[in-house]
Scaffold this active site. Structure first.
Site, PDB file in Angstrom:
ATOM      1  N   GLU A 437       0.964  -1.403  -0.145  1.00  0.00           N
ATOM      2  CA  GLU A 437      -0.304   0.126   0.128  1.00  0.00           C
ATOM      3  C   GLU A 437       1.199   1.581   0.039  1.00  0.00           C
ATOM      4  O   GLU A 437       1.443   1.405   0.842  1.00  0.00           O
ATOM      5  CB  GLU A 437      -0.890   0.165   1.105  1.00  0.00           C
ATOM      6  CG  GLU A 437      -1.431   1.326   1.622  1.00  0.00           C
ATOM      7  CD  GLU A 437      -2.126   1.022   3.330  1.00  0.00           C
ATOM      8  OE1 GLU A 437      -1.749  -0.030   3.685  1.00  0.00           O
ATOM      9  OE2 GLU A 437      -2.949   2.492   3.133  1.00  0.00           O
ATOM     10  N   ASP A 516      -1.271  -0.809   5.795  1.00  0.00           N
ATOM     11  CA  ASP A 516      -0.674  -0.631   7.460  1.00  0.00           C
ATOM     12  C   ASP A 516      -1.770  -1.443   7.987  1.00  0.00           C
ATOM     13  O   ASP A 516      -2.882  -1.929   7.905  1.00  0.00           O
ATOM     14  CB  ASP A 516      -1.285   0.975   7.311  1.00  0.00           C
ATOM     15  CG  ASP A 516      -0.105   1.882   6.736  1.00  0.00           C
ATOM     16  OD1 ASP A 516       0.837   0.689   6.379  1.00  0.00           O
ATOM     17  OD2 ASP A 516      -1.123   2.726   6.256  1.00  0.00           O
ATOM     18  N   ASP A 518      -3.597  -0.628  10.280  1.00  0.00           N
ATOM     19  CA  ASP A 518      -4.842   0.243  10.768  1.00  0.00           C
ATOM     20  C   ASP A 518      -6.088   0.347   9.503  1.00  0.00           C
ATOM     21  O   ASP A 518      -6.376  -1.053   9.158  1.00  0.00           O
ATOM     22  CB  ASP A 518      -4.708   1.849  10.991  1.00  0.00           C
ATOM     23  CG  ASP A 518      -4.624   2.034   9.255  1.00  0.00           C
ATOM     24  OD1 ASP A 518      -4.468   1.281   8.477  1.00  0.00           O
ATOM     25  OD2 ASP A 518      -3.859   3.655   9.245  1.00  0.00           O
ATOM     26  N   ASP A 520      -7.957   1.432   7.821  1.00  0.00           N
ATOM     27  CA  ASP A 520      -7.991   1.944   6.186  1.00  0.00           C
ATOM     28  C   ASP A 520      -6.800   1.328   5.446  1.00  0.00           C
ATOM     29  O   ASP A 520      -7.157   0.182   5.008  1.00  0.00           O
ATOM     30  CB  ASP A 520      -6.836   3.415   6.491  1.00  0.00           C
ATOM     31  CG  ASP A 520      -7.464   4.483   6.422  1.00  0.00           C
ATOM     32  OD1 ASP A 520      -8.782   4.304   5.619  1.00  0.00           O
ATOM     33  OD2 ASP A 520      -7.274   5.601   5.975  1.00  0.00           O
TER      34      ASP A 520
END
Ligand code: 0RA
Length: 655
Positions: A437, A516, A518, A520
């Site tokens: 990403e 990541d 998280d 998102d």
């Protein structure tokens, strides 16, 4: 040498057990549990539940049972209680044991003795409750029958006492409580969601049957976590449930039920405004993931009847290309349930029905139903045919777009995307590609990798929401084009005009999604996974797709440090380093994104095969995965979060 029990052939007796054959001892089951229940992991553990409940469902199919209660107890034991006829308890003449004891201690004796009911056999089901008994440290069977209550208990399959009378009862039924043997199973923790999902499916497949699930491990509102699964409408409601997140095309699903040569067929189907085919098939209540003769019969009927109707009414005249089978199935959601007296299962996972005679039966019954529907509902018929024409047109546009993409451009050197940092190895078996990403994390990964076998493809932004997009749009998406060309796979059409993924030239055997840690990041993982599910499912099925697990924390004290992947590890690390209660020299860093790590840290924690944790993505349950993905693509946030938790289902392996 076989012992006497293994050799016994039971004859007529006082409870009509004239079809018990080839009796074996339960030792065989304990010696090779995998042969009987597939595996001794969590899948095998749940298999015991399916086995017991299958017998109760057989009672339902025979018309004697309408309620099944399942209770998971705090000690990990499970009770399945049905209100069927109850396992017979009379004495078996030759064996000098109660029928109950025979059913519970002799392999393959557990089924119904009358042949009129459909026995669930083949595949992995149908091995009998005696297997459950053999693999339990303790089992108790309580039978309510003929106004009385009988009971017998067992330890690892061996009776603790003869079947005894313990009281009176106005009802009939079978109560079985078992505790899986920790000597056999790697995992003895039943998963609520796994049970609930299957029970929901069973309820849809057996209209009128009530199943309750109570989890005594989970206190809730002064009681326990509890759910009731019941469907009045059966398959029609199943289809509506599967299409919950989609727009239906028809007022109500088309539904048909019939029988021919002892094969029962029930089908419900609906079209939606989407582009995906959602086909679920069952044989004797067992999900046939690989399809088979019943599914072939269904497809044949769909192709034939819609094609005939379109031709007869001159509806395809405008279309310049031939309609293909696939065009009739875009946006089609269907559940096919057949009951076959002696099913033959084949295929890699025994998930494919082999009985050839079923094809014609399903094709005829479903064909007649569709024909009648089209004749009686010309307006709805037009809607479907218009959709088929649109599908054919879009397929043609997609083919053109694909050809553009798949044509090699000399500028990018052998057609590989410019953004790809390829590895030097040309051996796919040892090669890995990281889909990363963001360009900045991509840059770090490029520096940190072992360039001999690790390639990096940075993906910018959120890749297209594939569930909602038209197929030709997908091929216009830069990121998706890059994934296709980097992996070396292509979509081709077979003789029938159906699209298949050609993976012969797959360039990496490990495809690792790295995002990541998280919300998102999880969302992006989900989008990429949805893409794989829809367009490259075979790569998932073959176990090529993984999710990288970057650490969540770095705990540091002076020169010492530890990476931590869980809360527990974080606590352990703090405990290890701390001298007093509050040791202020300990520094804790929470990694929210890959960007917070430097190249060396990313290598050490997430990319180095000797240190990293990779999660292999598997398709455990197509029904669940599909509904999860459709839900995810809606705009609500909570279901998305639920998916992120469901990620935990992906097996934790790195090989
Ligand atoms: C053998 C014969 C009959 C019923 C059953 C077994 C039976 C087994 C299980 C296992 C769980 N629940 C069950 N319910 C019934 C037929 C009995 C008769 O003819 O009355």
């Amino acid at each position: 040498m076989m012992n006497v029990e293994e050799n016994l052939i039971a004859k007529e007796n006082n409870y009509g057990a004239n079809s018990i054959t080839a009796l074996e001892g339960l030792e065989a089951v304990r010696k090779r549990p995998g042969m009987y229940i597939g595996s001794v992991d969590t899948k095998g553990l749940h298999h015991l539940v399916w086995e017991v409940i299958d017998n109760s469902i057989d009672e339902h199919l025979a018309g004697y049972c309408d309620k099944i209660d399942v209770i998971v107890h705090t000690d990990g034991s499970v009770t399945v209680r049905d209100n069927g006829r109850g396992i017979p308890t009379g004495m078996h003449d030759k064996l000098q044991k109660s029928a109950l004891e025979v059913v519970m201690t002799v392999l393959h004796a557990g089924g119904k003795f009358d042949k009129d009911t459909y026995k669930v056999s083949g595949g992995l089901h149908g091995v009998g409750v005696s297997c459950v008994n053999a693999l339990s440290i303790h089992l108790k069977a309580e039978i309510h029958r003929e106004g009385k209550i009988f009971v017998q208990e067992y330890r690892r399959g061996k009776p603790l006492y003869d079947t005894k009378l313990i009281g009176e009862s106005k009802d009939t039924g079978t109560y079985i409580t078992w505790q899986p043997d920790p000597e056999i199973f790697e995992e003895v923790d039943h998963k609520y969601e796994v049970l609930a999902t299957r029970f929901k499916e069973i309820a849809y497949l057996n209209a009128g049957l009530t199943i309750t699930l109570t989890d005594e491990r989970k206190p809730e509102n002064g009681g326990f976590k509890h759910e009731t699964f019941y469907s009045q409408g059966g398959l029609v409601e199943f289809v509506q449930f599967l299409d919950e997140a989609r727009q239906p095309l028809l007022d109500a699903p088309i539904h048909t039920k019939g029988e021919e040569d002892n094969v029962e067929v029930e089908v419900a189907l609906q079209y939606n405004t989407g582009y995906k085919e959602n086909l679920y098939s069952f044989v004797n209540n067992i999900n046939t993931r690989e399809g088979g003769s019943h599914v072939n019969g269904f497809r044949r009927a769909i192709n034939r009847e819609f094609k005939n109707y379109g031709d007869e009414n001159g509806l395809f005249k405008k279309l310049k290309i031939q309609v293909s089978g696939e065009d009739f199935r875009e946006g089609l959601t269907a559940v096919i349930s057949v009951k076959v007296p002696e099913p033959q299962f084949k295929g890699q996972t025994k998930g494919e029905l082999g009985n050839a005679e079923v094809t014609g039966i399903v094709s005829r019954l479903v064909g007649n139903a569709i024909k009648t529907f089209l004749e009686e509902n010309p307006k709805e018929a037009r809607k479907i045919i218009d959709k088929v024409i649109l599908a054919a047109t879009a397929r043609n546009a997609a083919r053109k777009a694909r050809e553009m993409v798949q044509r090699k451009t000399p500028l990018t050197g052998g057609g590989l995307p410019g953004k790809l940092a390829d590895c030097s190895s040309k051996n796919p078996e040892e090669s890995e590609i990281f889909l990363v990403e963001g360009d900045s994390a991509g840059g770090t990964a490029k520096q940190g990798r072992d360039r001999h076998f690790q390639a990096i493809l940075p993906l910018r932004g959120k890749i297209l929401n594939v569930e909602k997009a038209f197929e030709y749009k997908i091929y216009e998406n830069e990121e998706i084009k890059n994934i296709f060309t980097a992996l070396g796979v292509s979509i081709e059409e077979n003789d029938e005009g159906d699209r298949i993924l050609n993976v012969e030239k797959l360039r990496y055997h490990k495809i690792v999604i790295m995002c990541d840690a998280d919300v998102d990041g999880s969302h992006i993982v989900t989008l990429i996974l949805t893409f794989f599910f829809r367009f490259m499912r075979i790569l998932v099925e073959r176990g090529h797709v993984y999710i990288a697990q970057p650490p969540l924390y770095l705990v540091k004290k002076g020169k010492q440090f530890r990476y931590c992947w869980t809360e527990e590890e974080r606590k352990e690390a703090i405990a290890l380093y701390s001298k007093g209660e509050n040791d202020s020299s300990i520094k804790i860093q929470r990694y929210k994104g890959l960007g917070e790590m430097n190249a060396e840290q990313l290598w050490e924690t997430t990319m180095d095969p000797n240190e990293r944790i990779l999660r292999r993505v598997t398709i455990e349950d197509a029904v669940q995965a599909d509904s999860v993905f459709s839900m995810l693509m809606g705009d609500e946030v909570p279901p998305r979060r639920a998916f992120i938790e469901a990620n935990a289902k992906y097996a934790n392996v790195d090989i």
